[in-house]
Design an enzyme around this catalytic site. Structure first.
Site, mmCIF file in Angstrom:
data_model
loop_
_atom_site.group_PDB
_atom_site.id
_atom_site.type_symbol
_atom_site.label_atom_id
_atom_site.label_comp_id
_atom_site.label_asym_id
_atom_site.label_seq_id
_atom_site.Cartn_x
_atom_site.Cartn_y
_atom_site.Cartn_z
ATOM 1 C CG HIS A 138 -0.416 -4.128 3.937
ATOM 2 N ND1 HIS A 138 0.536 -3.575 4.760
ATOM 3 C CD2 HIS A 138 -0.292 -3.489 2.760
ATOM 4 C CE1 HIS A 138 1.190 -2.628 4.092
ATOM 5 N NE2 HIS A 138 0.720 -2.569 2.879
ATOM 6 C CG ASP A 184 -5.740 -3.079 7.073
ATOM 7 O OD1 ASP A 184 -6.137 -1.995 6.618
ATOM 8 O OD2 ASP A 184 -4.648 -3.596 6.754
ATOM 9 C CD GLN A 202 -5.980 -0.953 -0.572
ATOM 10 O OE1 GLN A 202 -6.657 -0.344 -1.399
ATOM 11 N NE2 GLN A 202 -4.689 -0.745 -0.432
ATOM 12 C CE LYS A 229 -3.084 2.338 1.792
ATOM 13 N NZ LYS A 229 -2.047 1.990 0.843
ATOM 14 C CB CYS A 238 3.060 -4.562 1.878
ATOM 15 S SG CYS A 238 4.050 -3.106 1.598
#
Ligand SMILES: Cc1ncc(COP(=O)(O)O)c(C=O)c1O
Lengths: 135, 404
Positions: B112, B191, B194, B217, B361
């Site tokens: 991202h 990261d 998600q 999220k 993104c």
């Protein structure tokens, strides 16, 4: 207007994807480049529209306009319609054009997000204001 | 399940398929945030009055719940405003203080922009080298290339746990082992934007040094995020942003900083959001991982099958269900087809279906696979049902009809 087209028109009055948009998206009238013409580009990062426009200008008047690019149906169709609208016009007048004029030409009201798609061609042309004035 | 999400009371026909952008919020999260404002709306760690103590206790407890959630210690949890802020914090503190000219930073082609631009800019200012781990044609990280990429100069590898475009689940534990075997000094940042809402994460088992994620999220509030830092790393970094709450003593010409994590959280934090985030975690724990994983996997398989019935539609992402999550991006391949922007607009206007369109993104990744006008992305949450998918497929067929 053809009866079927007329009927479709009334049935889809509020529909963004009217015949005019789809026709122009699939078969644009002004696709291509102009060698020696003025070239401008604009991108719409939100949806990935990327449009290149070529203008032939004589004595401050746009004598021909063509475009190429990839984008959504609205951006391609609106840019194609814009090319028709600006031919024969004074550059100074095109500079003053508002997005609303394109919208009224298409005959639909666009949401703020889709306005950015429809105005992409005009945004590109506004970028070359100065160089056009020098011709 | 939809009953737990008040948004459906106001939008009963909404088909929400954009959970990768932000998830909807369950009632306990919304109520928890409201409760703070109507019952004990005080600043933390400052007042001696009862309200402030309640707020402080709740805030501290929340940090502990979050720490337990990813199997870490509470002093390893720094509250930020989100994944983006967490990654930037690492780049601006540890990165600025440890990366030198000629060093190497490795990220992957599926990052991202939030896990790409901070490193790209850091590399530029430090004259360090930014290298990319490639994505294979079957949408997985090229692990063989990793062996060649890591060198004695590699200071950090930053990569996503799950791709927000491809849905690919990266084998973090194995990747960390490979990296540390070649260069034990290389740090790894993951990261987790998600991942955390979809399967359990254990930072100790994974062996990562930094782990970043967002509350919003994870069925939690906006404005709150988390940065896990392995406490062993603290000695090699220091804060670059200063203010109240983050210091022990201040003199006219010198300051003694507080201990981490507090020294990285100057100023009044997002108190209500931090507290409500722990409610989101409790909500997930109440449903239980086995149920969440099973339900999402079944639905992802169903979605995949249905999408395959649509002709000229190309799906980005691995097909094996154990390699992916319910994040599926696709586009029509024929010229003059509806572009993602057209699809998204018609789906919303005519069918009340929310999907994401564009580059999500991750612009270079789309260009890598030749999707120059982007993709349409469908992403699932625990409130989604087969009926949602059926409506989506009907709507997509309608779009095709309009354009035919
Ligand atoms: C993989 C990934 N990383 C980072 C982010 C950024 O998260 P946030 O906008 O909450 O900081 C997102 C969300 O869009 C994401 O999907």
């Amino acid at each position: 207007m053809h009866l079927i087209t007329l009927l479709k028109f009334f049935l889809n009055m509020d529909d963004l994807y009217k015949e005019i948009i789809l026709d122009r998206y699939k078969n644009p009238h002004n696709l291509g480049t102009i060698s020696g013409g003025i070239k401008v580009e604009e991108v719409n990062a939100l949806c990935g529209d990327k449009i290149k426009i070529w203008l032939e200008v004589k004595n401050g008047i746009i004598t021909d306009a063509k475009f190429e690019g990839s984008g959504c149906a609205i951006s391609v169709a609106a840019t194609d319609i814009l090319m028709d609208m600006i031919k024969g016009k004074k550059v100074a007048d095109v500079q003053q054009m508002s997005g609303a004029e394109i919208e009224s030409q298409i005959g639909i009201e666009l949401s703020s997000v889709r306005k950015r798609c429809a105005y992409i061609g005009l945004e590109a042309i506004k970028k070359i204001k100065d160089s056009l004035n020098n011709l | 399940m939809k009953n737990n999400f008040p948004i459906f009371q106001n939008n009963p026909d909404l088909v929400y398929l954009d959970s990768a952008a932000t998830s909807l919020k369950p009632a306990p999260v919304i109520l928890s945030e409201m409760e703070y404002y109507i019952k004990y709306s005080a600043n933390i760690h400052r007042g001696l009055y009862q309200m402030s103590q309640i707020a402080s206790d709740q805030y501290d407890q929340s940090r502990q719940i979050i720490a337990d959630f990813i199997n870490s210690q509470s002093n390893e949890i720094i509250f930020t405003s989100g994944t983006t802020a967490s990654i930037n914090l690492v780049a601006q503190t540890w990165g600025q203080q440890n990366i030198k000219s000629g060093d190497e930073i490795i990220i992957t082609q599926m990052e991202h922009h939030s896990n790409l631009v901070p490193w790209q800019q850091l590399a530029k200012t430090k004259k360090a080298k930014l290298k990319y781990l490639p994505v294979t044609s079957d949408f997985l990280l090229d692990q063989k290339s990793l062996l060649k990429l890591i060198t004695s100069k590699t200071k950090i590898v930053a990569l996503a746990h799950v791709s927000n475009v491809l849905g690919t689940i990266n084998p973090i534990k194995k990747i960390v082992q490979t990296i540390k075997k070649i260069n034990p000094k290389t740090l790894v940042l993951v990261d987790g934007a998600q991942s955390v809402a979809h399967f359990p994460v254990d930072v100790v088992d994974l062996g990562v040094d930094f782990y970043a994620f967002s509350g919003h999220k994870l069925y939690g509030p906006t404005g709150i995020g988390v940065l896990y830092i392995n406490q062993k790393i603290y000695s090699s970094m220091s804060p670059t942003s200063f203010g109240g709450g983050a210091i022990k003593e201040v003199f006219w010409h010198k300051t003694i900083l507080g201990n981490p994590p507090f020294c990285y959280e100057p100023g009044t934090p997002p108190i209500a959001q931090a507290i409500a985030l722990s409610q989101a975690i409790k909500f997930i724990q109440k449903i239980g991982w086995p149920k969440i994983i099973q339900q999402e996997q079944d639905l992802t398989n169903y979605l995949f099958q249905k999408l395959k019935t649509i002709s000229d539609l190309k799906i980005l992402g691995p097909t094996k269900s154990d390699q992916r999550l319910g994040v599926i991006s696709f586009a029509f391949t024929k010229p003059k087809s509806p572009t993602p922007h057209d699809i998204g607009d018609i789906l919303s206007q005519k069918f009340n279906i929310a999907v994401r369109t564009g580059f999500h993104c991750a612009m270079p990744l789309h260009q890598l696979f030749g999707f120059t006008t982007g993709t349409t992305r469908v992403s699932l949450g625990i409130y989604n049902t087969q009926k949602d998918i059926d409506k989506l497929i009907d709507a997509l067929n309608h779009v095709i009809k309009i354009f035919s």
